[in-house]
Write a protein that holds these residues in place. Structure first.
Motif, PDB file in Angstrom:
ATOM      1  N   LYS A 102      44.803  15.529  31.282  1.00  0.00           N
ATOM      2  CA  LYS A 102      44.210  15.319  30.021  1.00  0.00           C
ATOM      3  C   LYS A 102      42.883  15.885  29.833  1.00  0.00           C
ATOM      4  O   LYS A 102      42.516  16.395  28.906  1.00  0.00           O
ATOM      5  CB  LYS A 102      43.754  13.692  30.164  1.00  0.00           C
ATOM      6  CG  LYS A 102      43.014  13.188  28.916  1.00  0.00           C
ATOM      7  CD  LYS A 102      43.951  13.244  27.659  1.00  0.00           C
ATOM      8  CE  LYS A 102      44.352  12.074  26.963  1.00  0.00           C
ATOM      9  NZ  LYS A 102      45.243  12.308  25.810  1.00  0.00           N
ATOM     10  N   LEU A 103      42.269  16.235  31.060  1.00  0.00           N
ATOM     11  CA  LEU A 103      41.103  16.894  30.972  1.00  0.00           C
ATOM     12  C   LEU A 103      41.250  18.396  30.991  1.00  0.00           C
ATOM     13  O   LEU A 103      40.373  19.134  29.996  1.00  0.00           O
ATOM     14  CB  LEU A 103      40.352  16.865  32.568  1.00  0.00           C
ATOM     15  CG  LEU A 103      39.730  15.183  32.577  1.00  0.00           C
ATOM     16  CD1 LEU A 103      39.187  15.307  33.915  1.00  0.00           C
ATOM     17  CD2 LEU A 103      38.424  15.272  31.823  1.00  0.00           C
ATOM     18  N   TYR A 104      42.271  19.027  31.445  1.00  0.00           N
ATOM     19  CA  TYR A 104      42.257  20.387  31.501  1.00  0.00           C
ATOM     20  C   TYR A 104      43.670  21.164  31.060  1.00  0.00           C
ATOM     21  O   TYR A 104      43.577  22.343  30.681  1.00  0.00           O
ATOM     22  CB  TYR A 104      42.129  21.012  33.061  1.00  0.00           C
ATOM     23  CG  TYR A 104      40.968  20.240  33.630  1.00  0.00           C
ATOM     24  CD1 TYR A 104      39.807  20.634  33.103  1.00  0.00           C
ATOM     25  CD2 TYR A 104      41.023  19.755  34.850  1.00  0.00           C
ATOM     26  CE1 TYR A 104      38.469  20.428  33.525  1.00  0.00           C
ATOM     27  CE2 TYR A 104      39.750  19.220  35.134  1.00  0.00           C
ATOM     28  CZ  TYR A 104      38.588  19.403  34.657  1.00  0.00           C
ATOM     29  OH  TYR A 104      37.377  19.038  35.361  1.00  0.00           O
ATOM     30  N   ALA A 105      44.697  20.606  30.774  1.00  0.00           N
ATOM     31  CA  ALA A 105      45.783  20.976  30.318  1.00  0.00           C
ATOM     32  C   ALA A 105      45.910  21.388  28.779  1.00  0.00           C
ATOM     33  O   ALA A 105      45.174  20.654  27.996  1.00  0.00           O
ATOM     34  CB  ALA A 105      46.908  20.072  30.528  1.00  0.00           C
ATOM     35  N   GLU A 106      46.604  22.350  28.210  1.00  0.00           N
ATOM     36  CA  GLU A 106      46.700  22.819  26.973  1.00  0.00           C
ATOM     37  C   GLU A 106      47.750  22.221  26.212  1.00  0.00           C
ATOM     38  O   GLU A 106      48.091  22.047  25.029  1.00  0.00           O
ATOM     39  CB  GLU A 106      47.056  24.458  27.118  1.00  0.00           C
ATOM     40  CG  GLU A 106      45.772  25.410  27.545  1.00  0.00           C
ATOM     41  CD  GLU A 106      45.852  26.499  27.676  1.00  0.00           C
ATOM     42  OE1 GLU A 106      47.030  27.340  26.830  1.00  0.00           O
ATOM     43  OE2 GLU A 106      45.193  27.446  28.076  1.00  0.00           O
ATOM     44  N   SER A 107      48.921  22.110  26.967  1.00  0.00           N
ATOM     45  CA  SER A 107      50.148  21.790  26.241  1.00  0.00           C
ATOM     46  C   SER A 107      51.369  20.997  27.498  1.00  0.00           C
ATOM     47  O   SER A 107      51.143  21.273  28.734  1.00  0.00           O
ATOM     48  CB  SER A 107      50.835  22.677  25.623  1.00  0.00           C
ATOM     49  OG  SER A 107      51.483  23.595  26.454  1.00  0.00           O
ATOM     50  N   LYS A 108      52.558  20.493  27.027  1.00  0.00           N
ATOM     51  CA  LYS A 108      53.449  20.217  27.803  1.00  0.00           C
ATOM     52  C   LYS A 108      53.701  21.065  28.874  1.00  0.00           C
ATOM     53  O   LYS A 108      54.158  20.881  30.089  1.00  0.00           O
ATOM     54  CB  LYS A 108      54.600  19.519  27.247  1.00  0.00           C
ATOM     55  CG  LYS A 108      55.538  18.814  28.063  1.00  0.00           C
ATOM     56  CD  LYS A 108      56.537  18.162  27.054  1.00  0.00           C
ATOM     57  CE  LYS A 108      57.117  17.013  27.551  1.00  0.00           C
ATOM     58  NZ  LYS A 108      57.845  16.396  26.995  1.00  0.00           N
ATOM     59  N   GLU A 109      53.873  22.545  28.378  1.00  0.00           N
ATOM     60  CA  GLU A 109      54.258  23.485  29.435  1.00  0.00           C
ATOM     61  C   GLU A 109      53.064  24.187  29.838  1.00  0.00           C
ATOM     62  O   GLU A 109      53.102  24.231  31.126  1.00  0.00           O
ATOM     63  CB  GLU A 109      54.985  24.627  28.701  1.00  0.00           C
ATOM     64  CG  GLU A 109      55.348  26.028  29.187  1.00  0.00           C
ATOM     65  CD  GLU A 109      56.127  26.905  28.543  1.00  0.00           C
ATOM     66  OE1 GLU A 109      55.103  27.867  27.935  1.00  0.00           O
ATOM     67  OE2 GLU A 109      57.284  26.786  28.381  1.00  0.00           O
ATOM     68  N   ARG A 110      52.058  24.360  29.368  1.00  0.00           N
ATOM     69  CA  ARG A 110      50.807  25.250  30.012  1.00  0.00           C
ATOM     70  C   ARG A 110      49.979  23.684  30.421  1.00  0.00           C
ATOM     71  O   ARG A 110      48.980  23.280  29.543  1.00  0.00           O
ATOM     72  CB  ARG A 110      50.121  25.799  29.095  1.00  0.00           C
ATOM     73  CG  ARG A 110      50.969  27.125  28.671  1.00  0.00           C
ATOM     74  CD  ARG A 110      50.360  28.011  27.375  1.00  0.00           C
ATOM     75  NE  ARG A 110      49.239  28.525  27.838  1.00  0.00           N
ATOM     76  CZ  ARG A 110      49.537  29.808  28.342  1.00  0.00           C
ATOM     77  NH1 ARG A 110      50.669  30.406  28.517  1.00  0.00           N
ATOM     78  NH2 ARG A 110      48.213  30.377  28.714  1.00  0.00           N
ATOM     79  N   ASN A 111      50.518  23.122  31.515  1.00  0.00           N
ATOM     80  CA  ASN A 111      49.881  21.756  31.638  1.00  0.00           C
ATOM     81  C   ASN A 111      49.047  21.704  33.209  1.00  0.00           C
ATOM     82  O   ASN A 111      48.955  20.806  33.757  1.00  0.00           O
ATOM     83  CB  ASN A 111      51.050  20.811  31.794  1.00  0.00           C
ATOM     84  CG  ASN A 111      52.019  20.914  32.975  1.00  0.00           C
ATOM     85  OD1 ASN A 111      52.239  21.838  33.597  1.00  0.00           O
ATOM     86  ND2 ASN A 111      52.827  19.965  33.056  1.00  0.00           N
ATOM     87  N   ALA A 112      48.668  22.820  33.351  1.00  0.00           N
ATOM     88  CA  ALA A 112      47.464  23.055  34.338  1.00  0.00           C
ATOM     89  C   ALA A 112      47.986  22.731  35.899  1.00  0.00           C
ATOM     90  O   ALA A 112      47.311  23.705  36.808  1.00  0.00           O
ATOM     91  CB  ALA A 112      46.441  22.277  34.073  1.00  0.00           C
TER      92      ALA A 112
END
Ligand code: CMP
Length: 138
Positions: A102-112
């Motif tokens: 929630k804090l750092y991911a961009e999307s479902k794929e680019r999810n940190a």
């Protein structure tokens, strides 16, 4: 108990490695082994073998090989389930407030961050990145 996390190429590129590690350490995880890796296509395909038939497999491999990622063997009690709780749902839009995604991911794929999803997979995934002698600690 050990589990495997990978701070993914999006988070490393966005210089979020320190913040994510601090978040995990504050939650009680101890770093037992760590390595910055740029996965080859063959390595990413092997790591994500269970997803080979899924439509997101090829983009996932392309993303995971796009830049350096930080592989971590993390220890704490109930490490596998606890890490999945603290990172939140795969899709950051569905992750609970305060979770890493929630804090750092961009999307479902680019999810940190990646985390092992079962004790069996944790053993396989820790072994994928680290040799026994790297896990002995101090
Ligand atoms: P991860 O925990 O690394 O395991 C598989 C990855 O596939 C997942 O995180 C997501 O980054 C990625 N992914 C992309 N699309 C999907 C999807 N529709 N469902 C599940 N995982 C997906």
């Amino acid at each position: 108990m050990l589990t495997l996390a990978i701070i993914k190429p999006d988070a490393v590129k966005n210089r979020l490695t320190g913040k994510i590690l601090a978040h995990l350490e504050a939650d009680g995880f101890v770093v037992r082994a760590a390595r910055l890796v740029k996965l080859t296509v063959a390595e990413a395909e092997s790591f994500y073998e269970v997803h080979r038939a899924r439509p997101f497999f090829r983009p996932l491999v392309t993303f995971m090989t796009s830049g350096p990622a930080l592989a971590l063997a993390l220890e704490r009690d109930d490490a596998v389930m606890r890490l999945r709780d603290v990172i939140g749902a795969t899709d950051p839009a569905e992750a609970k407030p305060g979770t890493v995604r929630k804090l750092y991911a961009e999307s479902k794929e680019r999810n940190a961050i990646h985390a092992s999803d079962s004790p069996e997979n944790a053993a396989r995934e820790v072994g994928f990145f680290f040799a026994e002698r790297e896990l002995r600690g101090l």
